[in-house]
Design an enzyme around this catalytic site. Structure first.
Site, PDB file in Angstrom:
ATOM      1  CG  HIS A 142      -1.737   1.227   1.368  1.00 60.79           C
ATOM      2  ND1 HIS A 142      -2.753   1.526   0.485  1.00 60.79           N
ATOM      3  CD2 HIS A 142      -1.701   2.242   2.266  1.00 60.79           C
ATOM      4  CE1 HIS A 142      -3.321   2.660   0.837  1.00 60.79           C
ATOM      5  NE2 HIS A 142      -2.700   3.122   1.916  1.00 60.79           N
ATOM      6  N   GLY A 157       2.694   5.115   4.277  1.00 63.06           N
ATOM      7  CA  GLY A 157       2.165   5.709   5.503  1.00 63.06           C
ATOM      8  C   GLY A 157       0.744   5.245   5.716  1.00 63.06           C
ATOM      9  CD  GLU A 158      -1.094   5.033  11.073  1.00 58.58           C
ATOM     10  OE1 GLU A 158      -2.031   5.850  11.235  1.00 58.58           O
ATOM     11  OE2 GLU A 158      -0.501   4.456  12.001  1.00 58.58           O
ATOM     12  CB  SER A 159      -5.615   4.806   5.373  1.00 59.33           C
ATOM     13  OG  SER A 159      -6.656   5.301   4.576  1.00 59.33           O
ATOM     14  N   GLY A 162      -1.961  11.551   3.519  1.00 57.50           N
ATOM     15  CA  GLY A 162      -1.765  12.570   2.495  1.00 57.50           C
ATOM     16  C   GLY A 162      -0.909  12.120   1.322  1.00 57.50           C
ATOM     17  CE  LYS A 163      -0.477   6.026   1.501  1.00 58.51           C
ATOM     18  NZ  LYS A 163      -1.312   6.313   2.680  1.00 58.51           N
ATOM     19  CG  ASP A 181      -5.120   1.922  -2.897  1.00 59.72           C
ATOM     20  OD1 ASP A 181      -5.030   2.269  -1.710  1.00 59.72           O
ATOM     21  OD2 ASP A 181      -5.800   0.952  -3.276  1.00 59.72           O
ATOM     22  CD  GLU A 206      -9.998   6.364  -2.160  1.00 57.00           C
ATOM     23  OE1 GLU A 206     -10.824   6.574  -1.258  1.00 57.00           O
ATOM     24  OE2 GLU A 206      -9.242   5.369  -2.182  1.00 57.00           O
ATOM     25  NE  ARG A 247      16.533  19.146  14.969  1.00 63.11           N
ATOM     26  CZ  ARG A 247      16.494  20.091  15.919  1.00 63.11           C
ATOM     27  NH1 ARG A 247      16.600  19.749  17.192  1.00 63.11           N
ATOM     28  NH2 ARG A 247      16.354  21.359  15.574  1.00 63.11           N
TER      29      ARG A 247
END
Length: 321
Positions: A142, A157-159, A162-163, A181, A206, A247
Site C-alpha cells: 500500500h 504511511g497510514e491511510s 496525504g500520500k 494505492d 483516489e 535532523r
C-alpha cells in the site's frame, strides 16, 4: 513456498514481433518459466549435462554455421541430441535463412521454431531483460509511487496521511505518477526493485472528498509512467513530539524489501508542511548521495566535528544554534 510466475510464448512473440516458423500448438498454451536463455552450441556436440529444457534456445551465425559444416548423418545426430531434450523454443536471429532439415527436425520433435531479424546479442539482452521483469518475485504494498527528478520514490504511511494529495501536487509540479494505492514491487535482480501499478487501477488516484480521478486523462500522458526503479522510500507519519527524528542525515537508513536494501527516511506530518517540496528535496538529496556528495558530512567537516559521535554532533549543533 514462493509463487512461480510464467509468461506465455504468445506474449513473447507479440512483444518481440517474432515470426512463427513452426509451432506444435497454440502459443498461448506454451509457458516460459525461467528467465535464463541458452545458446545450444555445446549441446550440438553431444554434451547434454546440466541442460535446462525450460530455457529458450537462441541460434545465430555460429550455431547454424556449425551445423552446415557437418555431414547429413552428423547433423541428424546433433539435432537429435539437442531437440530430443524438448527445449521450450528455438529462435533464429539475424533474419537468417533456416534450412529445411532444421525445420523438419523441429517439427519431428515438436519444438516451437521462431525467427527474428534482430542481431543475436541485442536480442539476447532484450529477451533476458524482459524475462527478468516478467518472471521476477513480487509483492504488493500500500502506498504511492512517483518519479521525481529521475528518482523512483515510494511514499508509504497510514491511510489518510496525504500520500495521494502529495502525488497530485507532484504531478502539478511536473513529476510523474506510476502507482497509487497499490504498488506492485518486482525484484528484477539482486540489487534492483521495480515498481509499477496493477493494470486494473493504472493511472487512477483516489482523493478523499473528490473521488477517483484518472491522472492520465486530466493531466496528460506526460504525467504518468508505467514503471521505474525504486530508489528511495519515504515514510509519512503523524508528528510524535516524544520521538527523536533525524535532523542531520549523516548516514542512510534502509528498509529491506524482497531482500534488497532501499534507503528510507521518515517525514513527520504537521499542518502546513509542504510535503511535495519535501519529497522533491529528498529525491535530489538522495541523488546527490548516490553521486558521492553528502551535505551533512560537508557541514561536519567545516565545523571540525568529523571525529565526534553522531548523537553528540547533533546535540552540540542544535544547542549552539
Amino acid at each position: 513456498m514462493s509463487e512461480k510466475y510464467f509468461v506465455t510464448l504468445d506474449e513473447i512473440v507479440k512483444n518481440f514481433d517474432l515470426e512463427v516458423v513452426y509451432i506444435p500448438k497454440s502459443a498461448k498454451e506454451l509457458k516460459i518459466e525461467t528467465n535464463e536463455v541458452n545458446r545450444p552450441g555445446i549441446v550440438l556436440t553431444g554434451y547434454i549435462d546440466y541442460f535446462d529444457p525450460r530455457r529458450i534456445q537462441i541460434l545465430g551465425w555460429t550455431e547454424l554455421g556449425f551445423l552446415e559444416n557437418m555431414s547429413s548423418v552428423e547433423k541428424s545426430k546433433a539435432l537429435s541430441y539437442w531437440l530430443g531434450l524438448n527445449p521450450a523454443a528455438a529462435v533464429v536471429t539475424r533474419g537468417l535463412d533456416i534450412p529445411e532439415y532444421f525445420v523438419a527436425a523441429c517439427e519431428a520433435y515438436k519444438v516451437p521454431l521462431l525467427k527474428t531479424d534482430e542481431e543475436t546479442s541485442p536480442f539476447l539482452a532484450s529477451l533476458i531483460w524482459y524475462l527478468n521483469r516478467e518472471l521476477a518475485p513480487r509483492i504488493t504494498r500500500h502506498g504511492v509511487f512517483v518519479e521525481v527528478y529521475g528518482e523512483g520514490i515510494l511514499i508509504v504511511g497510514e491511510s489518510g496521511a496525504g500520500k495521494s494529495e502529495t502525488a497530485i501536487e507532484l504531478i502539478k509540479r511536473g513529476h510523474r505518477l506510476i502507482a497509487d494505492d497499490a504498488v506492485e514491487i518486482r525484484k528484477v535482480d539482486d540489487r534492483t526493485l521495480q515498481g509499477s501499478s496493477p493494470s486494473n487501477i493504472r493511472h487512477f488516484i483516489e482523493l478523499r472528498g473528490i473521488g477517483v480521478i484518472n491522472a492520465r486523462r486530466i493531466f496528460g500522458m506526460g504525467a504518468v509512467k508505467l514503471y521505474d526503479k525504486i530508489n528511495m522510500v519515504i515514510q509519512l507519519e503523524t508528528w510524535d513530539k516524544t520521538k527523536a527524528y533525524d535532523r542531520l542525515g549523516l548516514d542512510n537508513e534502509y528498509v529491506n524489501i524482497l531482500d534488497v536494501k532501499v534507503p528510507v527516511i521518515t517525514v513527520p506530518i504537521t499542518p502546513g508542511r509542504n510535503l511535495a517540496v519535501i519529497v522533491e528535496t529528498a529525491a535530489m538529496n538522495n541523488r546527490q548521495k548516490k553521486m558521492g556528495y553528502n551535505g551533512a558530512k560537508e557541514l561536519m567537516h567545516s565545523l571540525g566535528m568529523d571525529d565526534i559521535e553522531p548523537d553528540e554532533r547533533e546535540l552540540e549543533i542544535w544547542e549552539n544554534s
